[in-house]
Every structure is written in structure tokens, then in C-alpha cells.
Motif scaffolding. Structure first.
Motif, PDB file in Angstrom:
ATOM      1  N   CYS A  84       0.831  -1.216   0.000  1.00 45.18           N
ATOM      2  CA  CYS A  84       0.000   0.000   0.000  1.00 45.18           C
ATOM      3  C   CYS A  84       0.862   1.261   0.000  1.00 45.18           C
ATOM      4  N   VAL A  85       1.878   1.275   0.845  1.00 43.53           N
ATOM      5  CA  VAL A  85       2.757   2.451   0.924  1.00 43.53           C
ATOM      6  C   VAL A  85       3.473   2.673  -0.411  1.00 43.53           C
ATOM      7  N   LEU A  86       3.982   1.611  -1.006  1.00 41.22           N
ATOM      8  CA  LEU A  86       4.666   1.747  -2.291  1.00 41.22           C
ATOM      9  C   LEU A  86       3.711   2.215  -3.383  1.00 41.22           C
ATOM     10  N   ASN A  87       2.487   1.692  -3.368  1.00 44.99           N
ATOM     11  CA  ASN A  87       1.501   2.073  -4.382  1.00 44.99           C
ATOM     12  C   ASN A  87       1.135   3.554  -4.260  1.00 44.99           C
ATOM     13  N   VAL A  88       0.838   3.996  -3.055  1.00 51.41           N
ATOM     14  CA  VAL A  88       0.449   5.392  -2.834  1.00 51.41           C
ATOM     15  C   VAL A  88       1.625   6.332  -3.094  1.00 51.41           C
ATOM     16  N   SER A  89       2.799   5.957  -2.618  1.00 50.95           N
ATOM     17  CA  SER A  89       3.944   6.863  -2.712  1.00 50.95           C
ATOM     18  C   SER A  89       4.437   7.068  -4.138  1.00 50.95           C
ATOM     19  N   TRP A  90       4.200   6.107  -5.032  1.00 53.42           N
ATOM     20  CA  TRP A  90       4.664   6.282  -6.404  1.00 53.42           C
ATOM     21  C   TRP A  90       4.062   7.540  -7.020  1.00 53.42           C
ATOM     22  N   ASN A  91       2.764   7.752  -6.836  1.00 53.74           N
ATOM     23  CA  ASN A  91       2.115   8.938  -7.392  1.00 53.74           C
ATOM     24  C   ASN A  91       2.783  10.224  -6.897  1.00 53.74           C
ATOM     25  N   TYR A  92       3.054  10.270  -5.605  1.00 53.84           N
ATOM     26  CA  TYR A  92       3.683  11.456  -5.027  1.00 53.84           C
ATOM     27  C   TYR A  92       5.103  11.630  -5.563  1.00 53.84           C
ATOM     28  N   GLN A 101      13.607   8.834 -11.430  1.00 56.52           N
ATOM     29  CA  GLN A 101      14.457   7.686 -11.066  1.00 56.52           C
ATOM     30  C   GLN A 101      13.936   6.988  -9.818  1.00 56.52           C
ATOM     31  N   LEU A 102      13.598   7.763  -8.808  1.00 57.20           N
ATOM     32  CA  LEU A 102      13.081   7.168  -7.571  1.00 57.20           C
ATOM     33  C   LEU A 102      11.726   6.507  -7.820  1.00 57.20           C
ATOM     34  N   GLY A 103      10.914   7.111  -8.685  1.00 61.17           N
ATOM     35  CA  GLY A 103       9.643   6.500  -9.068  1.00 61.17           C
ATOM     36  C   GLY A 103       9.853   5.153  -9.730  1.00 61.17           C
ATOM     37  N   PHE A 104      10.881   5.075 -10.564  1.00 59.97           N
ATOM     38  CA  PHE A 104      11.215   3.822 -11.252  1.00 59.97           C
ATOM     39  C   PHE A 104      11.595   2.738 -10.237  1.00 59.97           C
ATOM     40  N   VAL A 105      12.414   3.099  -9.272  1.00 61.59           N
ATOM     41  CA  VAL A 105      12.804   2.147  -8.213  1.00 61.59           C
ATOM     42  C   VAL A 105      11.567   1.741  -7.411  1.00 61.59           C
ATOM     43  N   ASN A 106      10.719   2.723  -7.094  1.00 59.31           N
ATOM     44  CA  ASN A 106       9.514   2.466  -6.321  1.00 59.31           C
ATOM     45  C   ASN A 106       8.596   1.472  -7.027  1.00 59.31           C
ATOM     46  N   SER A 145       7.540  -0.300 -17.721  1.00 60.97           N
ATOM     47  CA  SER A 145       7.993   0.058 -19.076  1.00 60.97           C
ATOM     48  C   SER A 145       7.700   1.529 -19.375  1.00 60.97           C
ATOM     49  N   LEU A 146       6.552   2.037 -18.930  1.00 57.86           N
ATOM     50  CA  LEU A 146       6.212   3.445 -19.158  1.00 57.86           C
ATOM     51  C   LEU A 146       7.146   4.365 -18.373  1.00 57.86           C
ATOM     52  N   ASN A 147       7.347   4.034 -17.095  1.00 54.21           N
ATOM     53  CA  ASN A 147       8.243   4.827 -16.250  1.00 54.21           C
ATOM     54  C   ASN A 147       9.675   4.747 -16.775  1.00 54.21           C
ATOM     55  N   GLY A 148      10.096   3.551 -17.164  1.00 57.53           N
ATOM     56  CA  GLY A 148      11.444   3.366 -17.698  1.00 57.53           C
ATOM     57  C   GLY A 148      11.666   4.129 -18.994  1.00 57.53           C
ATOM     58  N   TYR A 149      10.661   4.140 -19.856  1.00 52.99           N
ATOM     59  CA  TYR A 149      10.779   4.883 -21.112  1.00 52.99           C
ATOM     60  C   TYR A 149      11.002   6.365 -20.821  1.00 52.99           C
ATOM     61  N   ILE A 150      10.233   6.896 -19.898  1.00 53.96           N
ATOM     62  CA  ILE A 150      10.393   8.313 -19.534  1.00 53.96           C
ATOM     63  C   ILE A 150      11.773   8.545 -18.923  1.00 53.96           C
TER      64      ILE A 150
END
Length: 154
Positions: A84-92, A101-106, A145-150
Motif C-alpha cells: 500500500c505504501v509503495l503504491n500510494v507513494s509512487w504517485n507522489y 528515477q526514484l519512481g522507477f525504483v519504487n 515500461s512506461l516509467n522506464g521509457y520516460i
């Protein structure tokens, strides 16, 4: 009756987490930053995200209602809370803070946690129900793949 109660509980928690993530995202999707990103050609239209997450959270809630009726332990609660924390925090992280980069790791970590659910909690009762996690896993692979492309093309 216990499974129905758990199903409703997880629907509330999971959709609440999606709403919280959406709140943390702010107006980023309609903002200049996101519009100016070099997005993947396979980026789906906006409505697909809502429809997909609805399906994912319904399937995940069914799976969790069975899992928690069988294995309700502090460890399972921890793994679920981590998801849940990982899912919510990705948006932020991604949309609000623009930390690609941190979003990609997340998103990779979230995928590993959901894969852990798929692999680790599959006793006789859950052996077929674990396939309810496939929409989540597939969508997370698309998200990676979308996050990585960006990340690699901006």
C-alpha cells in the motif's frame, strides 16, 4: 461471512489508497511537466488507468480476503502495508515531486512485493486464487515500461 467482511474491508482500504495516491498526484497529469515528457508510444489513454485500477483492486481485494482469512499474521499485514505504501507513494514521488528515477525504483519494488504475494502465499486454498494477482502484475510490468521509457528518454 468473514471473507465478505474482509473483502469489503480491503475494497475500502485499496480504493482509499488509490484515492490518496490520486490526491498526492495533484494536477500533475494535466500540468505542463507531464505534458512535456517524452512518453512511450504505448502509453494508454487516461481512461484506461481508471478502468484497469478498478479491476486490479477488485481482484486484489478478493485475493486478500482469502489470504487474511487463512493467514492473518503480523508478517502478512506488514507485506500488505508495504504494498500500500509503495503504491500510494509512487504517485507522489513521480507526479508530484518529478523524481523519475526514484519512481522507477519504487514501481519495481512494488512489483517485487506483489510477485512475493503471488509466489509465497500459495497454499492449497490460494493456489488458484493467486491468479487474481495477474492483472496487477501485468499492469505493473506495463507501468515499469512506461516509467522506464520516460526515465531513459528524457
Amino acid at each position: 461471512m468473514k471473507k465478505l467482511y474482509l473483502f469489503i474491508l480491503f475494497l475500502v482500504i485499496n480504493f482509499g489508497a488509490l484515492a490518496l495516491g490520486n490526491y498526492f498526484m495533484g494536477d500533475a497529469v494535466s500540468g505542463e511537466w507531464y505534458k512535456d515528457l517524452n512518453k512511450a508510444p504505448w502509453t494508454p489513454p487516461g481512461w484506461v488507468f481508471g478502468a484497469t485500477w478498478t479491476l486490479i483492486m477488485i481482484c486484489f481485494s478478493v485475493y486478500l480476503s482469502f489470504l487474511f482469512s487463512i493467514r492473518n499474521s503480523k508478517y502478512v499485514v506488514f507485506v500488505y502495508a508495504l504494498a500500500c505504501v509503495l503504491n500510494v507513494s509512487w504517485n507522489y514521488i513521480f507526479f508530484n515531486q518529478h523524481l523519475i528515477q526514484l519512481g522507477f525504483v519504487n514501481i519495481i519494488l512494488l512489483t517485487l512485493v506483489i510477485l512475493y504475494f503471488f509466489i509465497s502465499f500459495c497454499d492449497d486454498t490460494l493456489s488458484k486464487l493467486k491468479y487474481l494477482l495477474l492483472p496487477y502484475i501485468i499492469w505493473l510490468c506495463i507501468a515499469i515500461s512506461l516509467n522506464g521509457y520516460i526515465l531513459f528518454n528524457n
